[in-house]
Design an enzyme around this catalytic site. Structure first.
Site, PDB file in Angstrom:
ATOM      1  N   TYR A   1     -31.341  80.658 -40.375  1.00  0.00           N
ATOM      2  CA  TYR A   1     -31.038  81.378 -41.615  1.00  0.00           C
ATOM      3  C   TYR A   1     -31.437  82.850 -41.549  1.00  0.00           C
ATOM      4  O   TYR A   1     -31.167  83.602 -42.494  1.00  0.00           O
ATOM      5  CB  TYR A   1     -31.776  80.737 -42.797  1.00  0.00           C
ATOM      6  CG  TYR A   1     -31.316  79.354 -43.139  1.00  0.00           C
ATOM      7  CD1 TYR A   1     -30.139  79.146 -43.864  1.00  0.00           C
ATOM      8  CD2 TYR A   1     -32.047  78.240 -42.752  1.00  0.00           C
ATOM      9  CE1 TYR A   1     -29.713  77.876 -44.185  1.00  0.00           C
ATOM     10  CE2 TYR A   1     -31.638  76.954 -43.066  1.00  0.00           C
ATOM     11  CZ  TYR A   1     -30.463  76.779 -43.783  1.00  0.00           C
ATOM     12  OH  TYR A   1     -30.044  75.512 -44.102  1.00  0.00           O
TER      13      TYR A   1
ATOM     14  N   HIS B   1     -28.914  85.464 -47.832  1.00  0.00           N
ATOM     15  CA  HIS B   1     -29.969  84.921 -48.692  1.00  0.00           C
ATOM     16  C   HIS B   1     -31.360  85.343 -48.224  1.00  0.00           C
ATOM     17  O   HIS B   1     -32.329  85.193 -48.964  1.00  0.00           O
ATOM     18  CB  HIS B   1     -29.874  83.394 -48.700  1.00  0.00           C
ATOM     19  CG  HIS B   1     -29.939  82.768 -50.068  1.00  0.00           C
ATOM     20  ND1 HIS B   1     -29.820  83.479 -51.238  1.00  0.00           N
ATOM     21  CD2 HIS B   1     -30.116  81.466 -50.451  1.00  0.00           C
ATOM     22  CE1 HIS B   1     -29.914  82.657 -52.268  1.00  0.00           C
ATOM     23  NE2 HIS B   1     -30.101  81.443 -51.827  1.00  0.00           N
TER      24      HIS B   1
ATOM     25  N   PHE C   1     -37.758  76.100 -48.497  1.00  0.00           N
ATOM     26  CA  PHE C   1     -36.402  76.558 -48.746  1.00  0.00           C
ATOM     27  C   PHE C   1     -36.358  77.331 -50.058  1.00  0.00           C
ATOM     28  O   PHE C   1     -37.239  77.221 -50.912  1.00  0.00           O
ATOM     29  CB  PHE C   1     -35.423  75.376 -48.736  1.00  0.00           C
ATOM     30  CG  PHE C   1     -35.069  74.943 -47.344  1.00  0.00           C
ATOM     31  CD1 PHE C   1     -34.042  75.571 -46.652  1.00  0.00           C
ATOM     32  CD2 PHE C   1     -35.785  73.937 -46.713  1.00  0.00           C
ATOM     33  CE1 PHE C   1     -33.722  75.198 -45.352  1.00  0.00           C
ATOM     34  CE2 PHE C   1     -35.481  73.556 -45.416  1.00  0.00           C
ATOM     35  CZ  PHE C   1     -34.447  74.195 -44.739  1.00  0.00           C
TER      36      PHE C   1
ATOM     37  N   ASN D   1     -34.877  77.287 -52.920  1.00  0.00           N
ATOM     38  CA  ASN D   1     -35.019  76.682 -54.251  1.00  0.00           C
ATOM     39  C   ASN D   1     -36.378  76.029 -54.469  1.00  0.00           C
ATOM     40  O   ASN D   1     -36.625  75.457 -55.522  1.00  0.00           O
ATOM     41  CB  ASN D   1     -33.887  75.680 -54.519  1.00  0.00           C
ATOM     42  CG  ASN D   1     -33.871  74.528 -53.550  1.00  0.00           C
ATOM     43  OD1 ASN D   1     -34.685  74.457 -52.635  1.00  0.00           O
ATOM     44  ND2 ASN D   1     -32.929  73.617 -53.734  1.00  0.00           N
TER      45      ASN D   1
ATOM     46  N   ASP E   1     -32.312  88.645 -52.659  1.00  0.00           N
ATOM     47  CA  ASP E   1     -30.913  89.036 -52.594  1.00  0.00           C
ATOM     48  C   ASP E   1     -30.302  88.995 -53.988  1.00  0.00           C
ATOM     49  O   ASP E   1     -30.699  88.176 -54.819  1.00  0.00           O
ATOM     50  CB  ASP E   1     -30.154  88.106 -51.643  1.00  0.00           C
ATOM     51  CG  ASP E   1     -30.265  86.638 -52.068  1.00  0.00           C
ATOM     52  OD1 ASP E   1     -31.411  86.133 -52.156  1.00  0.00           O
ATOM     53  OD2 ASP E   1     -29.223  86.008 -52.339  1.00  0.00           O
TER      54      ASP E   1
ATOM     55  N   ASN F   1     -31.646  80.614 -57.592  1.00  0.00           N
ATOM     56  CA  ASN F   1     -32.506  79.425 -57.571  1.00  0.00           C
ATOM     57  C   ASN F   1     -33.936  79.732 -57.153  1.00  0.00           C
ATOM     58  O   ASN F   1     -34.884  79.094 -57.630  1.00  0.00           O
ATOM     59  CB  ASN F   1     -31.906  78.364 -56.647  1.00  0.00           C
ATOM     60  CG  ASN F   1     -30.655  77.743 -57.217  1.00  0.00           C
ATOM     61  OD1 ASN F   1     -30.465  77.699 -58.429  1.00  0.00           O
ATOM     62  ND2 ASN F   1     -29.773  77.268 -56.343  1.00  0.00           N
TER      63      ASN F   1
END
Length: 197
Positions: free
Chosen positions: A17, A22, A68, A70, A95, A116
């Protein structure tokens, strides 16, 4: 209200990622790492990687949650409470779909705006009254495409614009630590070449 004592860069963990939109919050920490020679280390009790620096006579702590996006709330809230850092002295970097790539805006308080990570931070801090550095990533145009969009790497020109915006915001970090928020907002917003999408 005093200055920023904790900076949390929101992102998803892992190399898979690292280059995605994000993870713009983590890119800001990359910039600060170079500017202030930060040394991040794993802190399992805070579910993230942490660093610390003395800037302008103020102790500042930095957090990259290893959860993560969220699930960003517990690391931020636990770290802040352990060191008795109030929400008003926290900067959450994330972001922002509603700003174009290359845009950086400072904001205090407000809702999650569909983000989130912010929603979870608000929930676990029990407060909306923290600062946010919003790094524009643009919007795909339709809501159904958002999840795929934020989890993809931007094209080179957009990435360059986002990275430039993180550096532009980072040049004012000493002012944030000192609590000169109005100056930072004025400078960032005045220099913003793009604004909202």
């Amino acid at each position: 209200m005093s200055g920023i004592a904790l900076v949390a860069g929101l992102a998803n963990p892992g190399q898979g990622y690292a280059t995605t939109r994000h993870n713009a919050g983590s890119w800001f920490l990359d910039y600060l790492s170079g500017r202030y020679l930060l040394q991040f280390r794993e802190e399992n009790r805070f579910r993230g990687r942490t660093a610390m620096a003395d800037i302008g006579g103020h102790r500042v702590r930095f957090l990259r949650p290893a959860t993560f996006m969220n699930e960003s709330g517990p690391p931020v809230a636990d770290y802040a409470r352990y060191f008795d850092i109030l929400p008003e002295n926290i900067l959450v970097v994330h972001d922002e779909l509603d700003l174009a790539p290359g845009s950086a805006r400072l904001k205090h308080g407000g809702g999650a705006g569909g983000h989130n990570g912010l929603r979870d931070v608000i929930s676990h801090l029990g407060s909306k009254d923290f600062w946010r550095l919003r790094l524009g990533i643009g919007h795909p145009g339709v809501a159904a495409a958002v999840v795929d969009y934020v989890l993809r790497a931007p094209p080179p020109a957009e990435r360059d614009a986002i990275v430039e915006a993180t550096a532009r915001a980072g040049t004012f970090f000493d002012d944030l630590v000192a609590g000169d928020y109005e100056h930072v907002m004025n400078e960032l917003h005045r220099a913003d070449p793009l604004g909202s999408v």
